[in-house]
Every structure is written in structure tokens, then in C-alpha cells.
Write a protein that holds these residues in place. Structure first.
Motif, PDB file in Angstrom:
ATOM      1  N   PRO A  32       5.729  39.843  15.590  1.00  0.00           N
ATOM      2  CA  PRO A  32       6.109  40.390  16.900  1.00  0.00           C
ATOM      3  C   PRO A  32       4.921  40.976  17.653  1.00  0.00           C
ATOM      4  O   PRO A  32       4.933  42.111  18.114  1.00  0.00           O
ATOM      5  N   MET A  33       3.877  40.172  17.802  1.00  0.00           N
ATOM      6  CA  MET A  33       2.650  40.658  18.424  1.00  0.00           C
ATOM      7  C   MET A  33       1.931  39.535  19.144  1.00  0.00           C
ATOM      8  O   MET A  33       1.744  38.437  18.600  1.00  0.00           O
ATOM      9  N   LEU A  34       1.516  39.806  20.377  1.00  0.00           N
ATOM     10  CA  LEU A  34       0.749  38.863  21.184  1.00  0.00           C
ATOM     11  C   LEU A  34      -0.593  39.503  21.521  1.00  0.00           C
ATOM     12  O   LEU A  34      -0.644  40.638  21.997  1.00  0.00           O
ATOM     13  N   VAL A  35      -1.678  38.773  21.291  1.00  0.00           N
ATOM     14  CA  VAL A  35      -3.028  39.257  21.549  1.00  0.00           C
ATOM     15  C   VAL A  35      -3.627  38.457  22.697  1.00  0.00           C
ATOM     16  O   VAL A  35      -3.654  37.224  22.655  1.00  0.00           O
ATOM     17  N   SER A  36      -4.101  39.162  23.715  1.00  0.00           N
ATOM     18  CA  SER A  36      -4.672  38.534  24.910  1.00  0.00           C
ATOM     19  C   SER A  36      -6.181  38.744  24.928  1.00  0.00           C
ATOM     20  O   SER A  36      -6.667  39.863  24.728  1.00  0.00           O
ATOM     21  N   LEU A  37      -6.924  37.651  25.165  1.00  0.00           N
ATOM     22  CA  LEU A  37      -8.389  37.688  25.255  1.00  0.00           C
ATOM     23  C   LEU A  37      -8.800  37.129  26.621  1.00  0.00           C
ATOM     24  O   LEU A  37      -9.170  35.960  26.745  1.00  0.00           O
TER      25      LEU A  37
END
Length: 271
Positions: A12-17
Motif C-alpha cells: 500500500p505504497m506509491l513512490v514518486s521520483l
């Protein structure tokens, strides 16, 4: 769209770069005053610092396009996220230091901004929205974690030396208070300097994505570059330093594990 990379995970985690990219299309590059100058404000090596994220089940979204082409972490209307303070815009015309990025008369006009938004900004945010919806369909709450870095000293943007960890939650609007407190505990326990909602409160991604009442909790982390690399005064980025990065990376890995656990607690309780 080979400039847009999405690695899907089930946690349940989204990482944005959004700012690690260095690609500048030739038609834009020829109008710039200097390519090294245009790339100087890149979030150097931040993708390497967080390369553990996908192995922990996080979904990772990454653009290879330089923020000097279009900044996907700015308000698309062009309004400043920090009224009254120096900043850079949707299609920046100056560096963080205030140096012009374009040759005189070659700055982006309204048509340029519209096409760059259509070609890069909108697809990035469409990918964010699609992955948020996918993860929310499987989890009662998720964390959207937006990764950034910046030089420790940028007099035009802030006084003195920036703390190593700069937590942004739009003044506790973009996530639940307990998630902000969790992030703060990890940063405080590191022994490195940290602040919440100081000079950096979270950009457009954090402010636009965060919707705690609907289970979407967004946090921006701005890390001073000295936390993982040797900073230098010229336009050539220093190499990634494994020695410098090790303590920061350890903090981030523990933080990610706890954020994933925190996000999953509600689903477990409601099952």
C-alpha cells in the motif's frame, strides 16, 4: 512513452521520483544557455538512494525528463506554491540561484508550456492517478511518498544550511497526523537534522494527491544532498557516496517498512 517508467508493486505504497531525470529534447536544448546549468537542479542520485523501494513491494513512478523541461511537481495553472518566496515555475526560466536558463528571447511561450504539459506533465499525473486508484482498490489506505533532494545551501531559496531531512505534509493537511508523527520519529531517531513543514511543505504532487479522508496519505521528503553525496560548487554532480548514504538509507528503509505496516493496519482491522 519511454521517458515514463512505472514499476508496479502490491504494497500500500506509491513512490514518486519526479526530479531525477536529465533528458532534454533537442528542440529545447538548442534554446538553452547551457545544458550543465539546465541540469544543475536535478535531484541527483535520489533514484539510487531509494532503489530498495520496489523490493519492498512499493509501486515506483519515475520520469527521465529534466525538471527544466517541465516541473511535474508544480501547480499546472502556474500559480506559486510558495507565494512571496523565491521559487521556480512550471516551465522554469531560471535556476534555483536565479540564473537565466534560456538564451535571450528563447524562453518558453504559452504554446511551449501547453505542449510540454500535454506531452509530459499530464501523462505523469495520469500514471500517478491510475496507480493510486489501483492500490486503493486493494487497500483501505495507502501512502504516496514523493522523493526529492536539493543542495544544502541555496541562498536565494532559504537562509543558512538546510536540515538533512525536510518533511512536507502541506502543514499536516496531506496525511493523517499519526503518519507525520511516524516519519518524524524515524528522522529524529537518526541523529541527523530534520524539520517538518519548514521551507518545503510539499509540492503539487503531495498537495494534489493527499486525501486522508479517502485513505490517500501523501508525504514529501526533501533530503539535503550532503546526506548521500559530496556537494560541489560547479555544475558537475559529485558521485553518489555509499559511505555518506548508508546512514540515511538505513533510516529510509526502516521508515518504509513502518509506513507499509501502518498503511496495512486499517485493512487488517477491517477484514
Amino acid at each position: 512513452m519511454n521517458w515514463l517508467n512505472v514499476t508496479r508493486g502490491g504494497a500500500p505504497m506509491l513512490v514518486s521520483l519526479p526530479h531525477t531525470g536529465t533528458e532534454i529534447p533537442p528542440a529545447i536544448a538548442e534554446r538553452l544557455a547551457s545544458l550543465p546549468l539546465a541540469r544543475n537542479d536535478t535531484d541527483w542520485w535520489i533514484d539510487r538512494l531509494y532503489d530498495f523501494a520496489s523490493t519492498m513491494g512499493a509501486t515506483v513512478i519515475h520520469t527521465t525528463i529534466s525538471r527544466s523541461v517541465i516541473d511535474v511537481n508544480r501547480d499546472p495553472s502556474g500559480q506559486s506554491l510558495y507565494p512571496g518566496q523565491a521559487t521556480t515555475g512550471l516551465c522554469p526560466t531560471t535556476s534555483f540561484d536565479g540564473t537565466p536558463l534560456y538564451r535571450p528571447g528563447a524562453e518558453p511561450d504559452d504554446a511551449d508550456i501547453h505542449s510540454r504539459r500535454r506531452d509530459y506533465f499530464d501523462p505523469y499525473h495520469a500514471a500517478l492517478a491510475a496507480e493510486i486508484a489501483r492500490l486503493r482498490a486493494d487497500h483501505d489506505r495507502i501512502v504516496v511518498y514523493d522523493c526529492h533532494s536539493i543542495r544544502s545551501v541555496v541562498p536565494r531559496l532559504f537562509e543558512g544550511e538546510l536540515p538533512v531531512f525536510n518533511i512536507g505534509t502541506n502543514d499536516a493537511v496531506s496525511c493523517a497526523p499519526e503518519l507525520q508523527a511516524l516519519v518524524e520519529r524515524h528522522c529524529d531517531a537518526s541523529g541527523l537534522s530534520s524539520v517538518s513543514n519548514g521551507r518545503f511543505k510539499g509540492g503539487w504532487i503531495t498537495r494534489n494527491s493527499g486525501d486522508p479522508t479517502n485513505g490517500i496519505h501523501a508525504v514529501q521528503m526533501e533530503i539535503a544532498c550532503r546526506g548521500y553525496m559530496d556537494e560541489r560548487a560547479d555544475f558537475e554532480p559529485a558521485a553518489y557516496s555509499f559511505e555518506r548514504a548508508a546512514p540515511v538509507r538505513s533510516v529510509l528503509q526502516r521508515l518504509f517498512a513502518d509506513m507499509v505496516e501502518w498503511a496495512g493496519q486499517q485493512s487488517t482491522q477491517m477484514a
